[in-house]
Write a protein that holds these residues in place. Structure first.
Motif, short mmCIF file in Angstrom:
data_model
loop_
_atom_site.label_atom_id
_atom_site.label_comp_id
_atom_site.label_asym_id
_atom_site.label_seq_id
_atom_site.Cartn_x
_atom_site.Cartn_y
_atom_site.Cartn_z
N LEU A 78 12.55 -10.75 51.78
CA LEU A 78 13.38 -11.03 50.60
C LEU A 78 12.92 -10.24 49.38
O LEU A 78 11.72 -10.09 49.15
CB LEU A 78 13.33 -12.52 50.26
N GLU A 84 16.60 -12.11 45.49
CA GLU A 84 17.10 -12.98 46.58
C GLU A 84 16.33 -14.31 46.59
O GLU A 84 16.89 -15.36 46.88
CB GLU A 84 16.97 -12.25 47.92
N PHE A 134 17.80 -16.21 43.79
CA PHE A 134 19.14 -16.66 44.19
C PHE A 134 19.04 -17.96 45.00
O PHE A 134 19.77 -18.93 44.75
CB PHE A 134 19.82 -15.55 45.00
N TRP A 193 25.12 -13.73 50.24
CA TRP A 193 24.01 -13.71 49.30
C TRP A 193 24.46 -13.48 47.86
O TRP A 193 23.63 -13.20 47.00
CB TRP A 193 22.96 -12.67 49.73
N ALA A 211 22.76 -9.82 45.75
CA ALA A 211 22.20 -9.14 46.91
C ALA A 211 23.08 -8.00 47.36
O ALA A 211 22.81 -7.33 48.30
CB ALA A 211 22.01 -10.15 48.04
#
Ligand code: CP
Length: 320
Positions: free
Chosen positions: A10, A14, A17, A316, A320
């Motif tokens: 990641l 991310e 997120f 995502w 992302a």
């Protein structure tokens, strides 16, 4: 990403997120009615080849709170005991058309092996000494909540010094936390007896300590890990008494850290060994039960985000 195998896969945005996605589930989980039908009609299989209380139950609760059909496979009562291989088990689970498979396994890499054999997202619930990504995420979320309650900006952990002390060598939690906390800006000090510290871990950016009091000096957070004696063979195994003497978190030892330093532990705890009860139960300082609470929210977010592609939703987000 189709799967969640490790924090190492990641990027920082991310991680943020997933933490942000989990916030809505923290709110929902604090309501009297904790239900949402987002995953209605989906099947989640929790396949656990090692024991678990927190991770298994929180993945089960997470799936159920999102309306999914959740089934659990415990290796101890499965055909693994009759000699079925991991790959044949994966092919069998795949044939049942699960929409997500959550795996805990004693071997590093087992989760990726299964992910390579199945058609649906796979979530790593802890594989050997490799990673436990949802633990790293839930620890970050718990820390963020605790800091925000103190009125501190906590979108990023820059400036924080976090000590992770325990059996680092065998700990997938240490690895996932090191990656997650560093990605969010923290300085991470790892502390263990020399025999329980992986060689070369400095290359991952960690500061290495063998003296616990020195590691705690001025720290913002002390995260304690248990001795994983079930993974030790033919090597130094300290007695509980001598380990506590050198590495147990006592109130006196905690005084080396900042006056309001937080105390964390992923569980299961061995009270009186790596942590004293009077520290584990410290009001306003210990966030151990908050870590468990955040575990449900993080696993709801992970199940939601990873099944989005199958539901025809952008997975995502724009980040992302
Ligand atoms: N922290 C953690 O993974 O606990 P369990 O082994 O009980 O799931």
């Amino acid at each position: 990403h189709r799967d969640l195998i490790g924090i190492g896969q990641l990027k920082r945005h991310e991680i943020l997120f997933l933490l942000d996605e989990a916030e809505q589930w923290v709110t929902l989980n604090r309501q009297p009615t904790k239900h949402n039908d987002l995953l209605a009609g989906l099947t989640v299989i929790n396949a656990f080849f090692e024991n678990s209380t927190r991770t298994l139950l929180s993945f089960e609760i997470a799936g159920k709170r999102l309306g999914a059909d959740v089934v659990n496979m415990h290796a101890a009562t499965s055909s693994v005991k009759k000699g079925e291989t991991l790959i044949d088990t994966a092919i069998t689970l795949n044939a049942m058309r699960a929409d997500a498979i959550v795996i805990r396994h004693g071997s590093s890499g087992a989760t990726q092996l299964i992910a390579d054999k199945v058609d649906c997202p796979v979530l790593n619930a802890g594989d050997g000494q490799h990673e436990h990504p949802t633990q790293g995420l839930l620890d970050a979320l718990a820390l963020r909540h605790a800091l925000r309650e103190r009125g501190e900006a906590a979108d990023d952990f820059t400036g924080l010094v976090i000590v992770i002390c325990g059996d680092i060598l065998h700990s997938r939690v240490a690895r996932s936390n090191l990656l997650c906390l560093q990605a969010l800006g923290a300085t991470v000090r790892l502390c263990a007896p020399p025999a329980l510290m992986p060689t070369g871990i400095e290359a991952m950016g960690a500061e290495v300590y063998h003296d616990f009091e020195a590691a705690l000096d001025g720290a913002d957070v002390a995260m304690m890990l248990r001795l994983q004696t079930e993974r030790m063979s033919g090597q130094f195994i300290p007695s509980a008494r001598e380990y506590h003497h050198l590495y147990g978190l006592t109130k006196q030892r905690l005084a080396n850290a900042k006056p309001d330093a937080l105390v964390m532990h992923p569980g299961p705890m061995n009270r009186g060994v790596e942590i004293d009860s009077e520290v584990a139960d410290l009001i306003d300082r210990s966030i151990i039960t908050r870590q468990v609470e955040m575990g449900v929210a993080i696993r709801m977010a992970a199940l939601d985000v990873l099944t989005r592609r199958g539901r025809g939703v952008d997975g995502w987000g724009a980040a992302a």
